[in-house]
Scaffold this active site. Structure first.
Site, PDB file in Angstrom:
ATOM      1  N   TYR A 124       0.831  -1.209   0.000  1.00  0.00           N
ATOM      2  CA  TYR A 124       0.000   0.000   0.000  1.00  0.00           C
ATOM      3  C   TYR A 124       0.864   1.258   0.000  1.00  0.00           C
ATOM      4  CZ  TYR A 124      -4.241  -2.711   0.972  1.00  0.00           C
ATOM      5  OH  TYR A 124      -5.310  -3.581   0.897  1.00  0.00           O
ATOM      6  N   LYS A 171       6.037 -14.212   4.151  1.00  0.00           N
ATOM      7  CA  LYS A 171       6.414 -15.081   3.017  1.00  0.00           C
ATOM      8  C   LYS A 171       7.921 -14.946   2.820  1.00  0.00           C
ATOM      9  CE  LYS A 171       5.154 -17.792  -0.464  1.00  0.00           C
ATOM     10  NZ  LYS A 171       4.504 -19.104  -0.327  1.00  0.00           N
ATOM     11  N   ASP A 205       0.578 -18.537   2.881  1.00  0.00           N
ATOM     12  CA  ASP A 205      -0.298 -19.526   2.226  1.00  0.00           C
ATOM     13  C   ASP A 205      -0.723 -20.608   3.209  1.00  0.00           C
ATOM     14  OD1 ASP A 205       2.383 -20.257   2.270  1.00  0.00           O
ATOM     15  OD2 ASP A 205       2.385 -21.233   0.310  1.00  0.00           O
ATOM     16  N   ASP A 229      -4.975  -7.646   4.897  1.00  0.00           N
ATOM     17  CA  ASP A 229      -6.200  -7.304   4.169  1.00  0.00           C
ATOM     18  C   ASP A 229      -6.904  -8.584   3.715  1.00  0.00           C
ATOM     19  OD1 ASP A 229      -8.060  -5.690   2.661  1.00  0.00           O
ATOM     20  OD2 ASP A 229      -6.946  -6.265   0.869  1.00  0.00           O
ATOM     21  N   ASP A 233     -10.364 -10.717   5.580  1.00  0.00           N
ATOM     22  CA  ASP A 233     -11.622 -11.034   4.884  1.00  0.00           C
ATOM     23  C   ASP A 233     -11.910 -12.531   4.952  1.00  0.00           C
ATOM     24  OD1 ASP A 233     -12.054  -8.387   4.113  1.00  0.00           O
ATOM     25  OD2 ASP A 233     -12.664  -8.948   2.080  1.00  0.00           O
TER      26      ASP A 233
HETATM   27  C1  IPM Z   1     -10.093  -2.807   3.901  1.00  0.00           C
HETATM   28  C2  IPM Z   1     -10.422  -2.428   2.481  1.00  0.00           C
HETATM   29  C3  IPM Z   1      -9.479  -1.325   2.014  1.00  0.00           C
HETATM   30  C4  IPM Z   1      -8.065  -1.881   2.064  1.00  0.00           C
HETATM   31  C5  IPM Z   1      -9.802  -0.743   0.620  1.00  0.00           C
HETATM   32  C6  IPM Z   1     -11.207  -0.215   0.572  1.00  0.00           C
HETATM   33  C7  IPM Z   1      -8.828   0.305   0.183  1.00  0.00           C
HETATM   34  O1  IPM Z   1     -10.365  -3.547   1.672  1.00  0.00           O
HETATM   35  O2  IPM Z   1     -10.186  -1.942   4.785  1.00  0.00           O
HETATM   36  O3  IPM Z   1      -9.766  -3.966   4.145  1.00  0.00           O
HETATM   37  O4  IPM Z   1      -7.602  -2.498   1.100  1.00  0.00           O
HETATM   38  O5  IPM Z   1      -7.411  -1.701   3.083  1.00  0.00           O
HETATM   39 MG    MG Z   2     -10.033  -5.362   2.746  1.00  0.00          MG
END
Ligand code: IPM
Ligand code: MG
Length: 331
Positions: A124, A171, A205, A229, A233
């Site tokens: 990022y 990694k 992984d 990130d 999720d």
């Molecule tokens: C998160 C989101 C953000 C990220 C996006 C919206 C830029 O996916 O907060 O996890 O990648 O950090």
């Molecule tokens: Mg995210």
């Protein structure tokens, strides 16, 4: 008197944030709310996704609640993601993402883990360029300073929750310099903090597979920006999905709570937005920013009590108000 900068943003951010604020007002006396703008709607109005006045309000309050923002799916000159701007400009360098089992909605019963994601660098860094036609380069920045800062937060959180295990995810077999630096600096900080015996490590992984197979085996996961990130999720599936995924963007003396979900333009305005991730994000502010552990626990217990009965709740199209009144009643 505590001050909270409230940034509803776009789409369902406008619907879930007021609910979370109402819950917080019930838990904290003397809370002063200051509203601020950010996002796509703000960009269309003012030509900037995060106005300087919003940054100033956040700095003044030292705490904020962010809803969600939309981003156009086409390139717009001058537009930059509001949340990435807030994280960078306010040095919100650590992102805390808890994942736990909730009654009824979670597919497993014994998950209780916390991902600490580096929030300022890695892939990022914004350093992406064309090297030649057909060849694009992204630079993954890892610094000792950011890795150590993350590990210091990990030590603080590990002590507070009496963690049984701290897993460094990287990694380093493929990225020995960047991931090696990350792992070694994190490990050194945790060892110096007397937590060395709790530390282990996993390649990203392998960690992903184990998070699917045995999520209950994890406690604290410490990882770099993009890995965090993706893994957060994946892991939030065990809570019941994005609708139950809170986060805290955390800096020094400043923090911004944020439901992980987006602005959901497809359901915005229908009354079907789930405010639980926003509500649970407020618990993270209470716990980690304001040291109000018992208020945080009260809030989470109210969500738990509400969900235990939720099988009997008729959501219909009134999801937001039904959940709001259910959680407020359980408080
Ligand atoms: C998160 C989101 C953000 C990220 C996006 C919206 C830029 O996916 O907060 O996890 O990648 O950090
Ligand atoms: Mg995210």
């Amino acid at each position: 008197m505590r001050k909270l900068c409230v940034i509803p943003g776009d789409g369902i951010g406008q619907e879930v944030v007021p609910v979370a604020v109402e819950v917080l007002e019930k838990l904290l006396a003397n809370l002063q709310i200051v509203e601020a703008e950010a996002g796509w709607g703000c960009f269309q109005l003012h030509g900037v996704s995060v106005p300087e006045s919003t940054l100033a309000t956040m700095r003044e309050c030292g705490a904020g609640l962010f809803g969600a923002v939309s981003s156009p799916s086409y390139q717009v000159t001058g537009y930059r993601s509001a949340i990435l701007t807030l994280r960078q400009r306010l040095a919100l360098n650590v992102n805390l993402r808890p994942v736990r089992s909730w009654p009824v909605v979670s597919p497993k019963t014994a998950v209780d883990l916390l991902i600490l994601r580096e929030n300022s660098e890695g892939l990022y860094s914004g350093r992406e360029h064309w090297e030649a036609e057909g060849v694009a380069i992204a630079e993954r920045v890892i610094s000792a300073a950011a890795s150590e800062r993350l590990a210091m937060r990990a030590a603080e959180v590990a002590r507070a929750r009496q963690a049984s295990r701290i897993t460094l995810v990287h990694k380093a077999n493929v990225l020995p310099l960047t991931c090696g630096l990350f792992r070694d600096r994190c490990r050194a900080v945790l060892e110096a903090a007397g937590l060395g015996a709790l530390v282990d490590e996993r390649l990203v992984d392998v960690a992903a597979l184990q998070l699917v197979e045995r999520p209950e085996d994890f406690d604290l996961i410490v990882t770099s920006n993009l890995f965090g990130d993706i893994l957060s999720d994946l892991a939030c599936h065990w809570s019941g999905g994005l609708g139950l995924a809170p986060s805290l963007n955390w800096g020094e003396g400043i923090a911004l709570a944020e439901p992980v979900h987006g602005s959901a333009p497809d359901i915005a305005g229908t009354g079907r937005a789930n405010p639980l991730a926003a509500i649970l994000s407020v618990a993270l502010l209470l716990r980690h920013r304001w040291g109000e552990e018992s208020a945080a626990q009260r809030l989470e217990a109210a969500v738990e009590a509400f969900l235990r009965d939720a099988g009997r709740v008729d959501f219909g199209t009134q999801t937001t108000v039904t959940i709001a009144s259910g959680v407020l009643a359980a408080l």
